[in-house]
Design an enzyme around this catalytic site. Sequence first.
Site, PDB file in Angstrom:
ATOM      1  N   ARG A  66      34.267  44.352  34.980  1.00  0.00           N
ATOM      2  CA  ARG A  66      33.997  43.601  36.207  1.00  0.00           C
ATOM      3  C   ARG A  66      34.552  42.186  36.066  1.00  0.00           C
ATOM      4  O   ARG A  66      33.917  41.302  35.522  1.00  0.00           O
ATOM      5  CB  ARG A  66      32.492  43.557  36.488  1.00  0.00           C
ATOM      6  CG  ARG A  66      32.119  42.746  37.730  1.00  0.00           C
ATOM      7  CD  ARG A  66      32.587  43.411  39.012  1.00  0.00           C
ATOM      8  NE  ARG A  66      31.853  44.639  39.281  1.00  0.00           N
ATOM      9  CZ  ARG A  66      32.142  45.485  40.268  1.00  0.00           C
ATOM     10  NH1 ARG A  66      33.175  45.234  41.063  1.00  0.00           N
ATOM     11  NH2 ARG A  66      31.434  46.585  40.448  1.00  0.00           N
ATOM     12  N   ARG A  92      42.287  52.203  35.495  1.00  0.00           N
ATOM     13  CA  ARG A  92      41.516  51.096  34.914  1.00  0.00           C
ATOM     14  C   ARG A  92      40.499  51.533  33.860  1.00  0.00           C
ATOM     15  O   ARG A  92      39.859  50.680  33.242  1.00  0.00           O
ATOM     16  CB  ARG A  92      40.821  50.304  36.023  1.00  0.00           C
ATOM     17  CG  ARG A  92      39.839  51.100  36.857  1.00  0.00           C
ATOM     18  CD  ARG A  92      39.382  50.298  38.053  1.00  0.00           C
ATOM     19  NE  ARG A  92      38.348  51.002  38.808  1.00  0.00           N
ATOM     20  CZ  ARG A  92      37.301  50.424  39.356  1.00  0.00           C
ATOM     21  NH1 ARG A  92      37.120  49.125  39.211  1.00  0.00           N
ATOM     22  NH2 ARG A  92      36.423  51.117  40.037  1.00  0.00           N
ATOM     23  N   HIS A 162      43.522  44.277  41.354  1.00  0.00           N
ATOM     24  CA  HIS A 162      42.219  43.910  41.936  1.00  0.00           C
ATOM     25  C   HIS A 162      41.738  42.582  41.317  1.00  0.00           C
ATOM     26  O   HIS A 162      40.694  42.524  40.655  1.00  0.00           O
ATOM     27  CB  HIS A 162      41.218  45.031  41.656  1.00  0.00           C
ATOM     28  CG  HIS A 162      40.000  45.040  42.517  1.00  0.00           C
ATOM     29  ND1 HIS A 162      39.150  43.964  42.639  1.00  0.00           N
ATOM     30  CD2 HIS A 162      39.491  46.014  43.305  1.00  0.00           C
ATOM     31  CE1 HIS A 162      38.158  44.276  43.442  1.00  0.00           C
ATOM     32  NE2 HIS A 162      38.348  45.523  43.871  1.00  0.00           N
ATOM     33  N   ASP A 206      35.468  41.937  53.369  1.00  0.00           N
ATOM     34  CA  ASP A 206      36.201  43.062  52.778  1.00  0.00           C
ATOM     35  C   ASP A 206      37.266  43.476  53.783  1.00  0.00           C
ATOM     36  O   ASP A 206      37.099  44.403  54.564  1.00  0.00           O
ATOM     37  CB  ASP A 206      35.249  44.219  52.460  1.00  0.00           C
ATOM     38  CG  ASP A 206      35.885  45.264  51.550  1.00  0.00           C
ATOM     39  OD1 ASP A 206      37.094  45.137  51.271  1.00  0.00           O
ATOM     40  OD2 ASP A 206      35.174  46.186  51.123  1.00  0.00           O
ATOM     41  N   GLU A 266      43.815  40.601  46.374  1.00  0.00           N
ATOM     42  CA  GLU A 266      44.351  41.774  45.704  1.00  0.00           C
ATOM     43  C   GLU A 266      45.723  42.177  46.246  1.00  0.00           C
ATOM     44  O   GLU A 266      45.835  42.639  47.384  1.00  0.00           O
ATOM     45  CB  GLU A 266      43.361  42.930  45.841  1.00  0.00           C
ATOM     46  CG  GLU A 266      41.954  42.546  45.395  1.00  0.00           C
ATOM     47  CD  GLU A 266      40.898  43.544  45.830  1.00  0.00           C
ATOM     48  OE1 GLU A 266      41.228  44.752  45.911  1.00  0.00           O
ATOM     49  OE2 GLU A 266      39.753  43.132  46.093  1.00  0.00           O
TER      50      GLU A 266
END
Length: 294
Positions: A66, A92, A162, A206, A266
């Site tokens: 994270r 990832r 990201h 978002d 991103e």
Amino acid sequence: MIKTSSNIKIYKNEDGLEFIEINNTLADGRVALQGAHVDWWKPKSIKDDVLWSSSNTRYEKGRSIRGGVPICWPWFGEHPTDNSFCLHGFARVIPWELIKSVDLKNGATKLVLKMIPTEVVRNQLTYSFELILTIIIGETLNLNLKTTNLSDSPFTISEGFHSYFYISDITNVKLTGLENALFTDKNHNFKKGVEGQTVSFKSPIDKVYLNSSNDCYLEDRKLNRIIHIKRSNSHSLVVWNPGEVKSNEMGDMGEKEEWRRMVCIETANTLENSVVIYPKLSHSISTEYSIQES
């Protein structure tokens, strides 16, 4: 025998995860070989961190980290047909290997990493591919993700970096470079809209900006700096901050109010900007981050 930089050190943590630590004349950095994840990067010419990482991120096998720069591939967001698969794809959380590290003439360090195809990969994809990430750590951070189609049929991917950026506070920053860009708002049932002059952060966000390849600028008034986000072969940009309620539900977003000190900008290709790669051909997406005083 791979070429080896004199400015790197490879070590394992207590859970057996391997990391590459970079220390050159221009910057310090750290890359996790699980996920080819740039966990930290900081030019020596600046005071404050550039990338944000949660204080309680879990450095464990099979878990995404994270913070920093997770790699989203071969899909961005949920899998298009099976939501039991890993969110944002498996790149990832899969092991990668270092195939080259070089000291560049300008003082930066170049790393080339290749994904190791595992049983997880073979169970989730029906096509053959090669995935290479090139990282240049110096006064700027440069990332290039190259996908090569090794199969006999075309395939479609969505992809992205990201990136979590460290900021003084979400209310102190604004984002420019997306003027008049079309977006789809995931927090409002994917409603479409057109962006104004700047993106400010008054509530959870978002948004996916589509058909846009412009450079973006993240201005932080309190830190007196602008993070310049340069993109190549990227036609989508995702802007995300979960806000207080969702952060408290997530479990690995850090202590109370820690979400206020991050925003994700991103570099991506997703939704209608997904990429078709034909047999024996390659596609690359790149991004570069640099810091300017404001």
